[in-house]
Design a protein around this motif. Structure first.
Motif, PDB file in Angstrom:
ATOM      1  N   ALA A  32      43.080  45.693  45.536  1.00 30.96           N
ATOM      2  CA  ALA A  32      43.685  47.164  45.143  1.00 30.96           C
ATOM      3  C   ALA A  32      44.506  46.805  43.838  1.00 30.96           C
ATOM      4  O   ALA A  32      44.375  47.728  42.829  1.00 30.96           O
ATOM      5  N   ILE A  33      45.182  45.619  43.697  1.00 28.53           N
ATOM      6  CA  ILE A  33      46.006  45.538  42.511  1.00 28.53           C
ATOM      7  C   ILE A  33      44.923  45.153  41.511  1.00 28.53           C
ATOM      8  O   ILE A  33      45.056  45.541  40.181  1.00 28.53           O
ATOM      9  N   ALA A  34      43.632  44.441  41.811  1.00 22.92           N
ATOM     10  CA  ALA A  34      42.787  44.327  40.666  1.00 22.92           C
ATOM     11  C   ALA A  34      42.245  45.569  40.137  1.00 22.92           C
ATOM     12  O   ALA A  34      41.963  45.820  38.805  1.00 22.92           O
ATOM     13  N   ARG A  35      42.114  46.322  41.012  1.00 32.45           N
ATOM     14  CA  ARG A  35      41.536  47.832  40.694  1.00 32.45           C
ATOM     15  C   ARG A  35      42.410  48.576  39.840  1.00 32.45           C
ATOM     16  O   ARG A  35      42.160  49.023  38.778  1.00 32.45           O
ATOM     17  N   GLU A  36      43.748  48.480  40.068  1.00 31.67           N
ATOM     18  CA  GLU A  36      44.770  49.138  39.090  1.00 31.67           C
ATOM     19  C   GLU A  36      44.542  48.380  37.857  1.00 31.67           C
ATOM     20  O   GLU A  36      44.779  48.835  36.887  1.00 31.67           O
ATOM     21  N   MET A  37      44.529  47.132  37.786  1.00 27.14           N
ATOM     22  CA  MET A  37      44.583  46.406  36.421  1.00 27.14           C
ATOM     23  C   MET A  37      43.430  46.758  35.716  1.00 27.14           C
ATOM     24  O   MET A  37      43.406  47.099  34.387  1.00 27.14           O
ATOM     25  N   PHE A  38      42.241  47.030  36.348  1.00 25.77           N
ATOM     26  CA  PHE A  38      41.087  47.413  35.630  1.00 25.77           C
ATOM     27  C   PHE A  38      41.132  48.899  35.187  1.00 25.77           C
ATOM     28  O   PHE A  38      40.806  49.113  34.070  1.00 25.77           O
ATOM     29  N   ILE A  39      41.825  49.795  36.190  1.00 25.08           N
ATOM     30  CA  ILE A  39      41.826  51.071  35.711  1.00 25.08           C
ATOM     31  C   ILE A  39      42.522  51.184  34.381  1.00 25.08           C
ATOM     32  O   ILE A  39      42.325  52.124  33.518  1.00 25.08           O
ATOM     33  N   GLY A  68      46.990  36.856  40.175  1.00 23.64           N
ATOM     34  CA  GLY A  68      47.500  35.993  40.847  1.00 23.64           C
ATOM     35  C   GLY A  68      49.107  35.998  40.747  1.00 23.64           C
ATOM     36  O   GLY A  68      49.704  36.129  42.152  1.00 23.64           O
ATOM     37  N   THR A  69      49.826  36.374  39.810  1.00 26.44           N
ATOM     38  CA  THR A  69      51.278  36.583  39.831  1.00 26.44           C
ATOM     39  C   THR A  69      51.599  37.774  40.512  1.00 26.44           C
ATOM     40  O   THR A  69      52.419  37.834  41.308  1.00 26.44           O
ATOM     41  N   VAL A  70      50.893  38.805  40.112  1.00 28.80           N
ATOM     42  CA  VAL A  70      51.328  40.014  40.643  1.00 28.80           C
ATOM     43  C   VAL A  70      51.113  40.269  42.107  1.00 28.80           C
ATOM     44  O   VAL A  70      51.787  40.962  43.097  1.00 28.80           O
ATOM     45  N   SER A  71      49.900  39.525  42.824  1.00 31.93           N
ATOM     46  CA  SER A  71      49.569  39.619  44.136  1.00 31.93           C
ATOM     47  C   SER A  71      50.352  38.407  44.891  1.00 31.93           C
ATOM     48  O   SER A  71      50.064  38.613  46.060  1.00 31.93           O
ATOM     49  N   GLY A  72      50.907  37.626  44.309  1.00 30.52           N
ATOM     50  CA  GLY A  72      51.586  36.478  44.747  1.00 30.52           C
ATOM     51  C   GLY A  72      50.619  35.602  45.609  1.00 30.52           C
ATOM     52  O   GLY A  72      50.736  34.730  46.542  1.00 30.52           O
ATOM     53  N   VAL A  73      49.138  35.349  44.797  1.00 28.47           N
ATOM     54  CA  VAL A  73      48.375  34.671  45.443  1.00 28.47           C
ATOM     55  C   VAL A  73      48.070  33.580  44.104  1.00 28.47           C
ATOM     56  O   VAL A  73      47.803  33.848  42.997  1.00 28.47           O
ATOM     57  N   SER A  74      48.021  32.319  44.593  1.00 25.50           N
ATOM     58  CA  SER A  74      47.601  31.432  43.471  1.00 25.50           C
ATOM     59  C   SER A  74      46.208  31.348  42.918  1.00 25.50           C
ATOM     60  O   SER A  74      45.342  32.181  43.339  1.00 25.50           O
ATOM     61  N   ARG A  75      45.811  31.258  41.547  1.00 24.83           N
ATOM     62  CA  ARG A  75      44.512  31.112  40.995  1.00 24.83           C
ATOM     63  C   ARG A  75      43.455  30.463  41.840  1.00 24.83           C
ATOM     64  O   ARG A  75      42.417  30.959  41.903  1.00 24.83           O
ATOM     65  N   ALA A  76      43.895  29.431  42.267  1.00 26.62           N
ATOM     66  CA  ALA A  76      43.041  28.449  43.300  1.00 26.62           C
ATOM     67  C   ALA A  76      42.605  29.269  44.615  1.00 26.62           C
ATOM     68  O   ALA A  76      41.448  29.136  44.762  1.00 26.62           O
ATOM     69  N   THR A  77      43.380  29.802  45.124  1.00 31.55           N
ATOM     70  CA  THR A  77      43.283  30.653  46.326  1.00 31.55           C
ATOM     71  C   THR A  77      42.166  31.939  45.804  1.00 31.55           C
ATOM     72  O   THR A  77      41.342  32.360  46.553  1.00 31.55           O
ATOM     73  N   LEU A  78      42.721  32.520  44.795  1.00 25.86           N
ATOM     74  CA  LEU A  78      41.989  33.691  44.184  1.00 25.86           C
ATOM     75  C   LEU A  78      40.399  33.320  44.048  1.00 25.86           C
ATOM     76  O   LEU A  78      39.578  34.089  44.512  1.00 25.86           O
ATOM     77  N   TYR A  79      40.273  32.321  43.654  1.00 24.41           N
ATOM     78  CA  TYR A  79      38.959  31.775  43.083  1.00 24.41           C
ATOM     79  C   TYR A  79      38.036  31.465  44.538  1.00 24.41           C
ATOM     80  O   TYR A  79      37.147  31.916  44.479  1.00 24.41           O
ATOM     81  N   LEU A  84      35.689  41.428  38.976  1.00 22.96           N
ATOM     82  CA  LEU A  84      35.270  42.731  38.241  1.00 22.96           C
ATOM     83  C   LEU A  84      34.077  43.465  38.970  1.00 22.96           C
ATOM     84  O   LEU A  84      34.137  44.792  38.928  1.00 22.96           O
ATOM     85  N   GLY A  85      33.101  42.709  39.275  1.00 26.01           N
ATOM     86  CA  GLY A  85      32.051  43.429  40.216  1.00 26.01           C
ATOM     87  C   GLY A  85      32.402  44.352  41.306  1.00 26.01           C
ATOM     88  O   GLY A  85      32.045  45.492  41.725  1.00 26.01           O
ATOM     89  N   GLU A  86      33.227  43.552  41.957  1.00 26.54           N
ATOM     90  CA  GLU A  86      33.738  44.306  43.262  1.00 26.54           C
ATOM     91  C   GLU A  86      34.441  45.522  43.039  1.00 26.54           C
ATOM     92  O   GLU A  86      34.454  46.512  43.533  1.00 26.54           O
ATOM     93  N   VAL A  87      35.575  45.451  41.915  1.00 24.05           N
ATOM     94  CA  VAL A  87      36.349  46.826  41.359  1.00 24.05           C
ATOM     95  C   VAL A  87      35.311  47.559  40.834  1.00 24.05           C
ATOM     96  O   VAL A  87      35.494  48.780  41.255  1.00 24.05           O
ATOM     97  N   VAL A  88      34.295  47.234  40.233  1.00 25.02           N
ATOM     98  CA  VAL A  88      33.417  48.396  39.539  1.00 25.02           C
ATOM     99  C   VAL A  88      32.691  49.027  40.566  1.00 25.02           C
ATOM    100  O   VAL A  88      32.656  50.284  40.763  1.00 25.02           O
ATOM    101  N   ILE A 111      40.298  42.537  33.999  1.00 21.70           N
ATOM    102  CA  ILE A 111      41.269  41.787  34.899  1.00 21.70           C
ATOM    103  C   ILE A 111      41.780  40.372  34.449  1.00 21.70           C
ATOM    104  O   ILE A 111      40.780  39.670  34.335  1.00 21.70           O
ATOM    105  N   ASP A 112      42.908  40.264  34.459  1.00 29.94           N
ATOM    106  CA  ASP A 112      43.487  39.151  33.945  1.00 29.94           C
ATOM    107  C   ASP A 112      43.712  38.129  35.233  1.00 29.94           C
ATOM    108  O   ASP A 112      44.502  38.597  35.866  1.00 29.94           O
ATOM    109  N   VAL A 113      43.130  37.199  35.732  1.00 27.81           N
ATOM    110  CA  VAL A 113      43.149  36.614  36.739  1.00 27.81           C
ATOM    111  C   VAL A 113      44.433  35.829  36.933  1.00 27.81           C
ATOM    112  O   VAL A 113      45.194  35.865  37.948  1.00 27.81           O
ATOM    113  N   ARG A 114      44.746  35.393  35.779  1.00 32.67           N
ATOM    114  CA  ARG A 114      46.388  34.828  35.884  1.00 32.67           C
ATOM    115  C   ARG A 114      47.328  35.869  36.316  1.00 32.67           C
ATOM    116  O   ARG A 114      48.097  35.377  37.223  1.00 32.67           O
TER     117      ARG A 114
END
Length: 188
Positions: A20-27, A38-49, A59-63, A32-35
């Motif tokens: 949902a946060i990624a979708r808002e960033m994309f809109i 991660g900061t906004v969602s409170g999830v580390s980059r490693a966990t995101l990946y 990006l594909g999931e958001v689109v 989507i800046d993954v860094r």
């Protein structure tokens, strides 16, 4: 020749808070800046990946989340109209997507990534769109006698893509209307 269907990973739940946060960033940004995600969602980059895959998958999931909502509405609007309804639905999807500021930014500023995310057989967008068009073909016109429905759906999607991305590939303007007419002819 029968094209092999590629299995697309299952979509993440629509209410996933990180997406949902990624979708808002994309809109907002067409990117989507993954860094930052991660900061906004409170999830580390490693966990995101680990959880969501690479930036292309996110990006594909958001689109896809936007496209699938559009497709559901278009399906309701054009249900029961056969090949014409399929062609009009695909044409309108191209128009809707092309009109989105986020998609124009994504394609214009990140063309190579956008083309890879949107049209690669390894991405989620194209495979899920093909699967959707297969379902429409079977429901609306039946399984073709002379070609498998997956190959026909693949051709429909590639035709739509060629007119959608034309500006970014050849410099000619996008032409959803031409895509709709040609797709209608292919399906008849």
């Amino acid at each position: 020749m029968v094209l092999q269907e590629q299995e697309s990973p299952a979509p993440f739940p629509a209410d996933d808070p990180v997406l949902a946060i990624a979708r808002e960033m994309f809109i907002q940004d067409g990117w989507i800046d993954v860094r930052r995600l991660g900061t906004v969602s409170g999830v580390s980059r490693a966990t995101l990946y680990r959880r969501y895959g690479d930036r292309d998958r996110i990006l594909g999931e958001v689109v896809w989340s936007q496209a699938s909502a559009d497709l559901a509405g278009l399906r309701e609007q054009h249900r029961g109209r056969g090949a014409t309804g399929i062609a009009e639905s695909v044409e309108e999807l191209v128009r809707i997507s092309f009109a989105r500021h986020s998609m124009r930014t994504f394609l214009g500023e990140h063309t190579d990534t956008a083309l890879r995310v949107l049209s690669s057989r390894h991405g989620v967008v194209q495979q899920r769109l093909i699967t959707t068009v297969v379902e429409w073909i079977i429901e609306e016109i039946g399984e073709p006698a002379d070609i498998d429905s997956h190959s026909l759906a693949y051709a429909v999607v590639r035709l739509a893509e060629s007119f959608y991305y034309r500006e970014f590939i050849t410099g000619e303007p996008a032409d959803p209307g031409a895509a709709g007419v040609i797709i209608g002819r292919v399906l008849r």
